[in-house]
Design a protein around this motif. Structure first.
Motif, short mmCIF file in Angstrom:
data_model
loop_
_atom_site.label_atom_id
_atom_site.label_comp_id
_atom_site.label_asym_id
_atom_site.label_seq_id
_atom_site.Cartn_x
_atom_site.Cartn_y
_atom_site.Cartn_z
N LEU A 47 2.84 -65.57 25.85
CA LEU A 47 3.63 -64.62 26.48
C LEU A 47 4.31 -65.05 28.06
N ARG A 48 3.36 -65.48 28.57
CA ARG A 48 3.63 -65.84 30.01
C ARG A 48 2.60 -67.10 30.49
N ARG A 49 3.43 -67.94 31.19
CA ARG A 49 2.14 -68.89 31.89
C ARG A 49 1.79 -68.21 33.35
N GLY A 50 0.93 -68.77 33.54
CA GLY A 50 0.22 -68.10 34.98
C GLY A 50 1.11 -68.52 36.00
N GLY A 65 6.83 -67.70 23.90
CA GLY A 65 7.30 -67.28 22.53
C GLY A 65 6.81 -68.12 21.62
N THR A 66 6.16 -69.21 21.99
CA THR A 66 5.86 -70.19 20.80
C THR A 66 4.28 -69.73 20.30
N SER A 67 3.79 -70.54 19.04
CA SER A 67 2.37 -70.07 18.88
C SER A 67 1.79 -71.25 18.39
N LEU A 68 0.24 -70.96 18.37
CA LEU A 68 -0.62 -72.16 17.80
C LEU A 68 -1.60 -71.48 17.00
N GLY A 122 3.61 -57.84 29.09
CA GLY A 122 4.49 -58.96 29.32
C GLY A 122 5.75 -58.95 29.92
N PRO A 123 6.67 -59.87 29.87
CA PRO A 123 7.99 -59.82 30.41
C PRO A 123 8.97 -59.08 29.80
N ASN A 124 8.65 -58.90 28.35
CA ASN A 124 9.51 -58.05 27.53
C ASN A 124 8.94 -56.59 27.23
N ASP A 125 7.73 -56.14 27.86
CA ASP A 125 7.67 -54.80 27.78
C ASP A 125 8.55 -54.05 28.50
N GLY A 126 8.52 -52.88 28.31
CA GLY A 126 9.33 -51.82 28.81
C GLY A 126 8.60 -51.34 30.15
#
Length: 347
Positions: free
Chosen positions: A249-252, A208-211, A343-347
């Motif tokens: 979105l998700r670490r390996g 959820g964080t960005s760079l 990703g984890p939040n995709d339907g």
């Protein structure tokens, strides 16, 4: 649904035409072609001359001659095999002018790199001719490009004025904004990355964080191509500024339940504020985490001497596009995600 494919096939060949400028004066025909088309050396071009494939000013040549400014050369490349490519699905949007496709990975947009007939452009022409949809507005033509192995949203337009307006909008929207999320056009991609190397700034990210990634992009020498786009040298005055915002979105390995290389990949979303060649691939590699399966870009953003930009294996998808309309509204487009980029939040 599994994609359908066009099988490998032989095309009808193609004629490449060039007009000589002052810099070509005094060059042999074979030297001109070897310098312009680096896939073949001078000996190969002499063989093509001997085979009668090359004309100068409409006259067939059988041996090398010296060129002068204003000369016109044409090389008729004999028919060749084109690899199999995916079939282009029908458009996501077609309002009579703007046409948006979800381009499959593996399909080139325009003729290049050994592809002439097996392209998105040619499939559009065939689809519309078969459906008798090509009216006075003309065939839809791509407004921009995606790499052969990049999937997702591709904008086309039938009217030249619309193509010019959209092209300018995409170009101008990436010229000055300080952040990827501040541009009038917002282009968002999904990608799988190799696990970051020790010391990579990506290791500090939480889901959820960005760079922000800002490595300049420039031309570097390449054994197969002469030059290739890559992370620029530190003192390169011609380097292009480039800005991407990467969001984890998700670490390996988190929540994958799989035991393969892709399960260890990091899933990211990338919004780009500039449209540099291979920008996401280069920025991810420069940050210490090349795209999973990318044969060209290594950690640090340099290019492998044994690979080409059109080589596949990586996963990159143009997922969302937000752009203003001439009427003052906002158009929001989305291409469905491939299963491995969910990703984890995709339907």
């Amino acid at each position: 649904m599994q994609a359908r494919w066009l099988p490998a096939a032989i095309n009808a060949g193609h004629t490449y035409r060039d007009r000589m400028g002052p810099e070509a004066t005094g060059l042999a025909v074979s030297a001109f072609y070897a310098g312009c088309y680096r896939h073949s050396d001078q000996d190969v071009w002499r063989q093509r001359l001997a085979a009668g494939e090359i004309c100068r000013n409409g006259q067939q040549l059988r041996a090398d001659v010296v060129l002068a400014a204003g000369d016109r050369l044409s090389w008729h490349r004999p028919p060749w095999h084109e690899p199999a490519v995916p079939v282009l699905p029908g458009p996501l949007v077609d309002d009579g002018d703007l046409v948006v496709f979800n381009k499959p990975s593996g399909l080139p947009v325009l003729p290049a790199g050994g592809f002439l007939e097996h392209t998105l452009l040619r499939q559009i022409e065939h689809q519309l001719a078969a459906a008798e949809l090509d009216g006075a507005a003309g065939l839809p033509r791509p407004v921009h490009r995606l790499g052969r192995f990049t999937s997702g949203l591709l904008l086309c337009a039938r009217r030249p004025a619309s193509r010019a307006w959209l092209s300018a909008l995409l170009r101008e929207s990436t010229a000055a904004p300080a952040r990827a999320d501040a541009a009038p056009c917002r282009k968002t991609y999904r990608a799988l990355l190799q696990p970051p190397a020790p010391g990579s700034p990506l290791l500090a990210l939480l889901p959820g964080t960005s760079l922000d990634l800002t490595t300049p992009i420039g031309r570097r020498s390449h054994a197969l191509l002469g030059q290739v786009w890559a992370a620029a040298e530190s003192q390169d005055p011609s380097a292009l500024p480039a800005r991407s915002r990467l969001r984890l979105l998700r670490r390996g390995g988190e929540g994958c339940g799989r035991d393969d290389q892709a399960a260890e990949a990091w899933l990211v979303e990338v919004a780009i504020a500039t449209g540099r060649p291979h920008q996401i691939r280069i920025h991810a590699a420069a940050a210490g985490a090349p795209l999973l399966g990318d044969p060209l870009y290594r950690r640090g953003g340099m290019a492998s001497a044994e690979a080409l930009p059109g080589d596949g294996g990586y996963r990159l998808h143009a997922h969302r596009l937000r752009l203003p309309t001439p009427e003052g509204g906002v158009l929001e487009l989305e291409a469905p995600l491939p299963s491995d980029l969910l990703g984890p939040n995709d339907g």
